[in-house]
Motif scaffolding. Structure first.
Motif, PDB file in Angstrom:
ATOM      1  N   ILE A  77      12.643  -2.784   6.151  1.00 26.90           N
ATOM      2  CA  ILE A  77      11.434  -2.524   4.460  1.00 26.90           C
ATOM      3  C   ILE A  77      10.715  -1.076   4.991  1.00 26.90           C
ATOM      4  O   ILE A  77      10.448  -0.286   3.909  1.00 26.90           O
ATOM      5  CB  ILE A  77      10.903  -3.422   4.374  1.00 26.90           C
ATOM      6  CG1 ILE A  77      11.473  -5.165   4.155  1.00 26.90           C
ATOM      7  CG2 ILE A  77      10.450  -3.265   3.202  1.00 26.90           C
ATOM      8  CD1 ILE A  77      11.007  -6.638   4.174  1.00 26.90           C
ATOM      9  N   LYS A  78       9.804  -1.274   6.323  1.00 25.93           N
ATOM     10  CA  LYS A  78       9.283   0.550   6.841  1.00 25.93           C
ATOM     11  C   LYS A  78      10.306   1.374   6.359  1.00 25.93           C
ATOM     12  O   LYS A  78       9.551   2.486   5.821  1.00 25.93           O
ATOM     13  CB  LYS A  78       8.164   0.072   7.546  1.00 25.93           C
ATOM     14  CG  LYS A  78       7.619  -0.785   7.912  1.00 25.93           C
ATOM     15  CD  LYS A  78       6.897  -1.063   8.441  1.00 25.93           C
ATOM     16  CE  LYS A  78       6.220  -2.207   9.042  1.00 25.93           C
ATOM     17  NZ  LYS A  78       4.789  -1.862  10.087  1.00 25.93           N
ATOM     18  N   GLN A  79      11.533   1.041   7.159  1.00 26.62           N
ATOM     19  CA  GLN A  79      11.917   2.688   7.199  1.00 26.62           C
ATOM     20  C   GLN A  79      12.617   2.873   5.251  1.00 26.62           C
ATOM     21  O   GLN A  79      13.238   3.613   5.108  1.00 26.62           O
ATOM     22  CB  GLN A  79      13.346   2.090   8.339  1.00 26.62           C
ATOM     23  CG  GLN A  79      14.754   3.286   8.162  1.00 26.62           C
ATOM     24  CD  GLN A  79      13.611   4.374   8.602  1.00 26.62           C
ATOM     25  OE1 GLN A  79      13.419   4.335   9.506  1.00 26.62           O
ATOM     26  NE2 GLN A  79      14.747   5.406   8.892  1.00 26.62           N
ATOM     27  N   GLU A 103       0.893 -10.976   3.786  1.00 26.44           N
ATOM     28  CA  GLU A 103       0.539 -10.050   4.412  1.00 26.44           C
ATOM     29  C   GLU A 103       1.818  -8.988   5.023  1.00 26.44           C
ATOM     30  O   GLU A 103       1.254  -8.102   4.812  1.00 26.44           O
ATOM     31  CB  GLU A 103       0.202 -10.895   6.146  1.00 26.44           C
ATOM     32  CG  GLU A 103      -0.616 -12.494   5.645  1.00 26.44           C
ATOM     33  CD  GLU A 103      -1.660 -11.603   5.481  1.00 26.44           C
ATOM     34  OE1 GLU A 103      -2.202 -10.026   6.107  1.00 26.44           O
ATOM     35  OE2 GLU A 103      -3.308 -11.851   4.381  1.00 26.44           O
ATOM     36  N   GLU A 104       2.952  -9.617   5.341  1.00 24.79           N
ATOM     37  CA  GLU A 104       3.687  -7.880   5.332  1.00 24.79           C
ATOM     38  C   GLU A 104       3.915  -6.906   4.328  1.00 24.79           C
ATOM     39  O   GLU A 104       3.877  -5.951   4.412  1.00 24.79           O
ATOM     40  CB  GLU A 104       5.127  -8.980   5.185  1.00 24.79           C
ATOM     41  CG  GLU A 104       5.380  -9.663   6.740  1.00 24.79           C
ATOM     42  CD  GLU A 104       4.865 -10.735   6.551  1.00 24.79           C
ATOM     43  OE1 GLU A 104       4.726 -11.154   5.479  1.00 24.79           O
ATOM     44  OE2 GLU A 104       5.056 -11.424   7.742  1.00 24.79           O
ATOM     45  N   LEU A 108       2.244  -2.859   4.132  1.00 29.14           N
ATOM     46  CA  LEU A 108       3.002  -1.744   3.748  1.00 29.14           C
ATOM     47  C   LEU A 108       1.799  -0.633   2.725  1.00 29.14           C
ATOM     48  O   LEU A 108       1.807   0.380   2.680  1.00 29.14           O
ATOM     49  CB  LEU A 108       4.310  -2.439   2.745  1.00 29.14           C
ATOM     50  CG  LEU A 108       5.515  -3.264   3.607  1.00 29.14           C
ATOM     51  CD1 LEU A 108       6.151  -3.050   2.167  1.00 29.14           C
ATOM     52  CD2 LEU A 108       6.083  -2.338   4.679  1.00 29.14           C
ATOM     53  N   VAL A 109       1.030  -1.633   2.052  1.00 28.72           N
ATOM     54  CA  VAL A 109       0.233  -0.538   1.186  1.00 28.72           C
ATOM     55  C   VAL A 109      -0.776  -0.364   2.277  1.00 28.72           C
ATOM     56  O   VAL A 109      -1.664   1.057   1.966  1.00 28.72           O
ATOM     57  CB  VAL A 109      -0.650  -1.651   0.177  1.00 28.72           C
ATOM     58  CG1 VAL A 109      -1.580  -0.938  -0.104  1.00 28.72           C
ATOM     59  CG2 VAL A 109       0.278  -1.853  -0.831  1.00 28.72           C
ATOM     60  N   GLU A 110      -1.619  -0.723   3.256  1.00 25.97           N
ATOM     61  CA  GLU A 110      -1.980  -0.035   4.568  1.00 25.97           C
ATOM     62  C   GLU A 110      -1.572   1.161   5.003  1.00 25.97           C
ATOM     63  O   GLU A 110      -2.295   1.430   5.749  1.00 25.97           O
ATOM     64  CB  GLU A 110      -2.651  -1.705   5.201  1.00 25.97           C
ATOM     65  CG  GLU A 110      -3.663  -2.457   4.698  1.00 25.97           C
ATOM     66  CD  GLU A 110      -3.818  -3.834   5.294  1.00 25.97           C
ATOM     67  OE1 GLU A 110      -3.312  -3.967   6.524  1.00 25.97           O
ATOM     68  OE2 GLU A 110      -4.845  -5.051   5.220  1.00 25.97           O
ATOM     69  N   GLU A 111       0.107   1.062   5.384  1.00 19.69           N
ATOM     70  CA  GLU A 111       0.142   2.076   6.042  1.00 19.69           C
ATOM     71  C   GLU A 111       0.542   2.801   5.511  1.00 19.69           C
ATOM     72  O   GLU A 111       0.970   4.051   5.848  1.00 19.69           O
ATOM     73  CB  GLU A 111       1.106   1.047   6.835  1.00 19.69           C
ATOM     74  CG  GLU A 111       1.026   0.373   7.898  1.00 19.69           C
ATOM     75  CD  GLU A 111       2.287  -0.082   8.886  1.00 19.69           C
ATOM     76  OE1 GLU A 111       3.488   0.592   8.691  1.00 19.69           O
ATOM     77  OE2 GLU A 111       2.379  -1.385   9.596  1.00 19.69           O
ATOM     78  N   LYS A 112       0.310   2.665   4.077  1.00 21.48           N
ATOM     79  CA  LYS A 112       0.849   3.953   2.904  1.00 21.48           C
ATOM     80  C   LYS A 112       2.033   4.628   2.900  1.00 21.48           C
ATOM     81  O   LYS A 112       1.702   5.546   2.795  1.00 21.48           O
ATOM     82  CB  LYS A 112      -0.214   5.364   3.162  1.00 21.48           C
ATOM     83  CG  LYS A 112      -1.774   4.943   3.239  1.00 21.48           C
ATOM     84  CD  LYS A 112      -2.869   5.919   3.606  1.00 21.48           C
ATOM     85  CE  LYS A 112      -4.173   5.753   3.701  1.00 21.48           C
ATOM     86  NZ  LYS A 112      -4.742   5.343   3.094  1.00 21.48           N
ATOM     87  N   LEU A 113       3.023   2.960   2.821  1.00 21.50           N
ATOM     88  CA  LEU A 113       4.246   3.604   2.592  1.00 21.50           C
ATOM     89  C   LEU A 113       4.133   2.780   1.136  1.00 21.50           C
ATOM     90  O   LEU A 113       5.454   3.535   0.927  1.00 21.50           O
ATOM     91  CB  LEU A 113       4.510   2.215   3.663  1.00 21.50           C
ATOM     92  CG  LEU A 113       4.630   2.807   5.573  1.00 21.50           C
ATOM     93  CD1 LEU A 113       5.750   1.384   6.097  1.00 21.50           C
ATOM     94  CD2 LEU A 113       6.050   3.767   5.195  1.00 21.50           C
ATOM     95  N   VAL A 114       3.476   2.804   0.315  1.00 24.34           N
ATOM     96  CA  VAL A 114       4.134   1.701  -0.910  1.00 24.34           C
ATOM     97  C   VAL A 114       2.918   2.848  -1.973  1.00 24.34           C
ATOM     98  O   VAL A 114       1.829   2.355  -1.109  1.00 24.34           O
ATOM     99  CB  VAL A 114       3.770   0.335  -1.373  1.00 24.34           C
ATOM    100  CG1 VAL A 114       3.611  -0.066  -2.767  1.00 24.34           C
ATOM    101  CG2 VAL A 114       4.344  -0.157  -0.389  1.00 24.34           C
ATOM    102  N   LEU A 149      -4.685   1.364  -5.844  1.00 26.23           N
ATOM    103  CA  LEU A 149      -3.661   2.022  -5.411  1.00 26.23           C
ATOM    104  C   LEU A 149      -2.864   1.269  -7.029  1.00 26.23           C
ATOM    105  O   LEU A 149      -3.982   0.406  -7.943  1.00 26.23           O
ATOM    106  CB  LEU A 149      -3.487  -0.163  -4.668  1.00 26.23           C
ATOM    107  CG  LEU A 149      -1.973  -0.416  -5.616  1.00 26.23           C
ATOM    108  CD1 LEU A 149      -0.728   0.243  -4.310  1.00 26.23           C
ATOM    109  CD2 LEU A 149      -1.651  -2.505  -4.422  1.00 26.23           C
ATOM    110  N   ASN A 150      -1.911   2.156  -7.426  1.00 27.57           N
ATOM    111  CA  ASN A 150      -1.905   1.604  -8.056  1.00 27.57           C
ATOM    112  C   ASN A 150      -0.661  -0.145  -8.475  1.00 27.57           C
ATOM    113  O   ASN A 150      -0.191  -0.123  -7.696  1.00 27.57           O
ATOM    114  CB  ASN A 150       0.203   2.429  -8.877  1.00 27.57           C
ATOM    115  CG  ASN A 150      -1.174   4.337  -9.320  1.00 27.57           C
ATOM    116  OD1 ASN A 150      -1.949   4.284  -9.588  1.00 27.57           O
ATOM    117  ND2 ASN A 150      -0.511   5.069  -8.180  1.00 27.57           N
ATOM    118  N   ILE A 151      -1.260  -0.615  -9.617  1.00 28.54           N
ATOM    119  CA  ILE A 151      -0.565  -1.988 -10.140  1.00 28.54           C
ATOM    120  C   ILE A 151      -0.192  -1.819 -11.045  1.00 28.54           C
ATOM    121  O   ILE A 151      -0.818  -1.536 -12.737  1.00 28.54           O
ATOM    122  CB  ILE A 151      -1.539  -3.078  -9.326  1.00 28.54           C
ATOM    123  CG1 ILE A 151      -2.335  -2.556  -8.533  1.00 28.54           C
ATOM    124  CG2 ILE A 151      -1.461  -4.629 -10.131  1.00 28.54           C
ATOM    125  CD1 ILE A 151      -4.046  -3.827  -7.816  1.00 28.54           C
TER     126      ILE A 151
END
Length: 224
Positions: A77-79, A103-104, A108-114, A149-151
């Protein structure tokens, strides 16, 4: 102005709608319009390259389309998120009503991937469904943890219930039937704009409202 497109494949959802050639044709006529593409499709990773080539600015894929794929891992998912960004698109992740904020997903949000999380307030696939207010705790959870975050919220939103969505913390709204079946669509658009402007903890410097294919941007007033 921003346009929002829903891609349905008859696999992830039973309906079929706009395909990539339509996006590509519209891009030629609307070179400066932001294209937000919500992909209700299986195996979204297969379509990143084609969607980017068609002219999309944001690709939103369903979290369920990845976690239900055999052997697909969190690393995958991260990839996928990284691949979307490499194609110069922003990343959105959508969750259906029965999917919790895991949590997963938060990682993704915390790692700025989303860049955006889409909370569905109907089962995806068909318009005109009833808004599920009991999905708002998901929005509240996300907004509390991530003020910037954009929600996005999509499903059954009308002028009668949009204030609920705004108060929960959403700042990007999708409305189709609630606009086009209103007796005065222009008034409905204005009502949605004004309601969110004063109730939404907006994540950026603009208020953005998706209107069943049209996304209208209204700049927030800056404090003097």
């Amino acid at each position: 102005m921003r346009n929002s497109f829903s891609h349905k494949s008859r696999h992830f959802v039973p309906n079929l709608t706009l395909g990539f050639p339509i996006i590509q044709a519209l891009r030629k006529k609307l070179p400066k319009v932001y294209f937000d593409c919500h992909c209700m499709i299986s195996e979204p990773g297969k379509w990143v390259k084609e969607l980017a080539a068609s002219g999309a600015d944001l690709m939103t894929f369903h979290y369920e389309a990845t976690i239900r794929t055999p052997s697909f891992t969190v690393a995958d998912i991260k990839q996928l998120c990284k691949e979307i960004k490499e194609r110069k698109m922003s990343v959105g992740v959508a969750i259906k009503p029965k999917t919790e904020v895991s949590e997963e997903l938060l990682k993704l949000v915390e790692e700025k991937l989303v860049d955006m999380v889409l909370v569905m307030t109907v089962e995806p696939g068909f318009g005109g469904q009833k808004f599920m207010e009991d999905m708002m705790p998901k929005v509240e959870t996300l907004r509390k943890k991530y003020p910037h975050l954009n929600i996005q919220v999509d499903g059954g939103i009308t002028v009668e219930n949009v204030s609920i969505v705004g108060k929960a913390g959403a700042n990007v709204i999708v409305a189709g039937t609630g606009i086009y079946k209103h007796k005065d669509p222009a008034a409905a658009i204005s009502e949605i704009r004004s309601c969110l402007l004063y109730t939404s903890d907006a994540a950026d410097d603009s208020l953005r409202v998706d209107l069943g294919g049209r996304r209208i941007i209204k700049k927030k007033k800056k404090n003097k």
